[in-house]
Design a protein around this motif. Structure first.
Motif, PDB file in Angstrom:
ATOM      1  N   GLU A  13       1.259  -1.125  -0.192  1.00 20.64           N
ATOM      2  CA  GLU A  13      -0.228  -0.167  -0.080  1.00 20.64           C
ATOM      3  C   GLU A  13       1.305   1.341   0.015  1.00 20.64           C
ATOM      4  OE1 GLU A  13      -3.295   1.799   2.898  1.00 20.64           O
ATOM      5  OE2 GLU A  13      -3.143  -0.143   2.810  1.00 20.64           O
ATOM      6  N   LYS A  14       2.182   0.744   0.594  1.00 23.88           N
ATOM      7  CA  LYS A  14       2.958   2.379   0.880  1.00 23.88           C
ATOM      8  C   LYS A  14       3.245   3.130  -0.787  1.00 23.88           C
ATOM      9  CE  LYS A  14       4.654   1.894   6.042  1.00 23.88           C
ATOM     10  NZ  LYS A  14       5.857   1.018   5.964  1.00 23.88           N
ATOM     11  N   LEU A  15       3.256   1.486  -1.458  1.00 21.44           N
ATOM     12  CA  LEU A  15       4.365   1.090  -2.357  1.00 21.44           C
ATOM     13  C   LEU A  15       3.496   2.333  -3.811  1.00 21.44           C
ATOM     14  CD1 LEU A  15       6.109  -1.381  -2.915  1.00 21.44           C
ATOM     15  CD2 LEU A  15       7.021   1.092  -1.944  1.00 21.44           C
ATOM     16  N   GLY A  16       2.107   2.091  -3.212  1.00 21.87           N
ATOM     17  CA  GLY A  16       0.709   2.728  -4.380  1.00 21.87           C
ATOM     18  C   GLY A  16      -0.177   1.650  -4.699  1.00 21.87           C
ATOM     19  N   PHE A  17       0.386   0.462  -4.122  1.00 22.00           N
ATOM     20  CA  PHE A  17       0.242  -1.274  -4.985  1.00 22.00           C
ATOM     21  C   PHE A  17      -2.204  -1.298  -4.354  1.00 22.00           C
ATOM     22  CE2 PHE A  17       3.950  -2.753  -5.723  1.00 22.00           C
ATOM     23  CZ  PHE A  17       3.663  -3.146  -7.060  1.00 22.00           C
ATOM     24  N   GLU A  18      -3.030  -1.684  -5.270  1.00 19.81           N
ATOM     25  CA  GLU A  18      -4.267  -1.060  -5.317  1.00 19.81           C
ATOM     26  C   GLU A  18      -4.515  -3.070  -5.124  1.00 19.81           C
ATOM     27  OE1 GLU A  18      -5.970   1.806  -7.456  1.00 19.81           O
ATOM     28  OE2 GLU A  18      -5.140   3.415  -6.113  1.00 19.81           O
ATOM     29  N   GLU A  19      -5.814  -3.165  -4.874  1.00 16.98           N
ATOM     30  CA  GLU A  19      -6.106  -4.005  -4.956  1.00 16.98           C
ATOM     31  C   GLU A  19      -6.943  -4.347  -6.052  1.00 16.98           C
ATOM     32  OE1 GLU A  19      -9.594  -7.139  -2.579  1.00 16.98           O
ATOM     33  OE2 GLU A  19      -8.682  -6.093  -1.344  1.00 16.98           O
ATOM     34  N   ALA A  20      -6.769  -5.754  -6.742  1.00 20.36           N
ATOM     35  CA  ALA A  20      -7.024  -5.590  -7.957  1.00 20.36           C
ATOM     36  C   ALA A  20      -8.424  -7.064  -8.530  1.00 20.36           C
ATOM     37  CB  ALA A  20      -6.162  -6.198  -8.716  1.00 20.36           C
ATOM     38  N   ALA A  21      -7.561  -7.914  -6.870  1.00 19.87           N
ATOM     39  CA  ALA A  21      -8.418  -8.834  -6.601  1.00 19.87           C
ATOM     40  C   ALA A  21      -8.837  -9.856  -5.619  1.00 19.87           C
ATOM     41  CB  ALA A  21      -8.248 -10.275  -8.429  1.00 19.87           C
ATOM     42  N   ARG A  22      -9.492 -10.674  -5.646  1.00 21.80           N
ATOM     43  CA  ARG A  22      -9.460 -11.278  -4.296  1.00 21.80           C
ATOM     44  C   ARG A  22     -10.382 -12.934  -4.615  1.00 21.80           C
ATOM     45  NH1 ARG A  22      -9.786  -9.523   1.865  1.00 21.80           N
ATOM     46  NH2 ARG A  22      -8.747  -7.890   0.407  1.00 21.80           N
ATOM     47  N   THR A  23      -9.642 -13.749  -4.147  1.00 17.20           N
ATOM     48  CA  THR A  23      -9.861 -14.413  -4.671  1.00 17.20           C
ATOM     49  C   THR A  23     -10.094 -16.044  -3.085  1.00 17.20           C
ATOM     50  OG1 THR A  23      -7.532 -15.967  -4.952  1.00 17.20           O
ATOM     51  CG2 THR A  23      -8.512 -14.978  -6.797  1.00 17.20           C
ATOM     52  N   SER A  24     -11.065 -17.133  -2.687  1.00 20.00           N
ATOM     53  CA  SER A  24     -11.137 -17.906  -1.895  1.00 20.00           C
ATOM     54  C   SER A  24     -10.083 -19.327  -1.930  1.00 20.00           C
ATOM     55  CB  SER A  24     -12.242 -18.138  -1.086  1.00 20.00           C
ATOM     56  OG  SER A  24     -12.653 -16.409  -0.984  1.00 20.00           O
ATOM     57  N   PRO A  25      -9.351 -19.357  -2.449  1.00 23.45           N
ATOM     58  CA  PRO A  25      -8.835 -21.204  -1.994  1.00 23.45           C
ATOM     59  C   PRO A  25      -9.174 -21.515  -1.504  1.00 23.45           C
ATOM     60  CG  PRO A  25      -7.149 -19.282  -2.643  1.00 23.45           C
ATOM     61  CD  PRO A  25      -8.071 -18.262  -2.359  1.00 23.45           C
ATOM     62  N   ASP A  26      -9.963 -23.300  -2.050  1.00 19.05           N
ATOM     63  CA  ASP A  26     -10.538 -24.110  -1.057  1.00 19.05           C
ATOM     64  C   ASP A  26      -9.784 -24.629   0.113  1.00 19.05           C
ATOM     65  OD1 ASP A  26     -13.068 -23.916  -2.567  1.00 19.05           O
ATOM     66  OD2 ASP A  26     -11.784 -26.259  -3.832  1.00 19.05           O
ATOM     67  N   GLY A  27      -9.798 -24.363   0.912  1.00 21.79           N
ATOM     68  CA  GLY A  27      -9.193 -24.666   2.437  1.00 21.79           C
ATOM     69  C   GLY A  27      -8.251 -24.023   2.958  1.00 21.79           C
ATOM     70  N   ALA A  28      -8.443 -22.806   2.015  1.00 19.30           N
ATOM     71  CA  ALA A  28      -6.978 -21.821   2.538  1.00 19.30           C
ATOM     72  C   ALA A  28      -7.665 -21.209   3.838  1.00 19.30           C
ATOM     73  CB  ALA A  28      -7.039 -20.726   1.342  1.00 19.30           C
ATOM     74  N   PRO A  29      -6.821 -20.035   4.553  1.00 16.48           N
ATOM     75  CA  PRO A  29      -6.688 -19.723   5.522  1.00 16.48           C
ATOM     76  C   PRO A  29      -6.887 -18.442   5.623  1.00 16.48           C
ATOM     77  CG  PRO A  29      -4.535 -20.300   5.637  1.00 16.48           C
ATOM     78  CD  PRO A  29      -4.830 -20.969   4.770  1.00 16.48           C
ATOM     79  N   GLY A  30      -7.971 -18.438   4.511  1.00 15.39           N
ATOM     80  CA  GLY A  30      -8.102 -16.138   4.511  1.00 15.39           C
ATOM     81  C   GLY A  30      -7.921 -16.383   2.782  1.00 15.39           C
ATOM     82  N   ASP A  31      -8.659 -15.469   2.475  1.00 17.26           N
ATOM     83  CA  ASP A  31      -8.122 -14.908   1.144  1.00 17.26           C
ATOM     84  C   ASP A  31      -6.805 -14.412   0.592  1.00 17.26           C
ATOM     85  OD1 ASP A  31     -10.968 -14.802   1.043  1.00 17.26           O
ATOM     86  OD2 ASP A  31     -11.275 -12.820   1.142  1.00 17.26           O
ATOM     87  N   MET A  32      -6.938 -14.797  -0.801  1.00 16.55           N
ATOM     88  CA  MET A  32      -5.438 -14.702  -2.033  1.00 16.55           C
ATOM     89  C   MET A  32      -5.540 -12.448  -1.754  1.00 16.55           C
ATOM     90  SD  MET A  32      -3.311 -16.418  -3.938  1.00 16.55           S
ATOM     91  CE  MET A  32      -4.532 -16.842  -4.943  1.00 16.55           C
ATOM     92  N   VAL A  33      -4.974 -12.355  -1.854  1.00 18.83           N
ATOM     93  CA  VAL A  33      -5.623 -10.854  -2.623  1.00 18.83           C
ATOM     94  C   VAL A  33      -4.566 -10.655  -3.329  1.00 18.83           C
ATOM     95  CG1 VAL A  33      -5.515  -8.670  -2.085  1.00 18.83           C
ATOM     96  CG2 VAL A  33      -6.355 -10.248   0.137  1.00 18.83           C
TER      97      VAL A  33
END
Length: 184
Positions: free
Chosen positions: A158-178
């Motif tokens: 975020e400090k470098l200016g990256f912005e969220e473009a997608a979010r996925t929820s892989p099966d069995g994963a402990p959270g979303d992949m941003v």
């Protein structure tokens, strides 16, 4: 900041850090990084029950050298004393590229520092050097893939200016992949 391309690969420098191609001796730090990883990191990115990757496995990986093109992953060392504290650089075809629905993702920026080197701004400093190198080289876009629970890495991006473009929820994963992107 300065940089120079050599036959041994790209080298970058900041006020406090040097980023250089990996050496076989860096395997000790890579093994420590694997051992320190959060238990929520997928099993294929942690040391398994058989102790793999072993130090020798990591040495063999480093022996194979940097990627044929581009920056690759560079070893991050402290300029003050030469200690290796992690890696930072660009990789092709990271897991986030598939989540961008056909948009050209650009290379993926990746970084990881030893726990004792975290919280001192080194990740931001190293990643900023890689972003600046990418701009000078004429790259148009970078992306990164981060687990939603990895707040420190998300803050760096975020400090470098990256912005969220997608979010996925892989099966069995402990959270979303941003997946975050940065237009250069």
């Amino acid at each position: 900041m300065n940089s120079r391309s050599e036959s041994a690969g790209v080298r970058l420098a900041t006020d406090r850090l040097r980023l250089r191609p990996g050496r076989v001796g860096d395997a000790v730090v890579h093994r420590e990084l694997w051992a320190e990883r959060d238990p929520r990191v997928p099993p294929h990115r942690r040391i398994d029950a058989d102790g793999r990757p072993t130090l020798r496995d990591l040495e063999d990986s480093l022996r194979s050298g940097p990627q044929a093109s581009g920056l690759g992953l560079l070893t991050v060392e402290l300029r003050a004393d030469g200690r290796t504290v992690g890696y930072c650089g660009l990789v092709e075809g990271g897991p986030g590229s598939a989540a961008l629905d056909g948009q050209p993702p650009g290379p993926e920026i990746a970084f990881e520092l030893l726990s004792r080197a975290q919280g001192q701004g080194y990740a931001t400093e190293a990643a900023r050097a890689v972003v600046e190198w990418s701009r000078r080289e004429g790259l148009e876009r970078l992306h990164a893939t981060v687990w939603s629970w990895n707040s420190p890495s998300l803050r760096v991006l975020e400090k470098l200016g990256f912005e969220e473009a997608a979010r996925t929820s892989p099966d069995g994963a402990p959270g979303d992949m941003v997946v975050v992107t940065l237009e250069l």
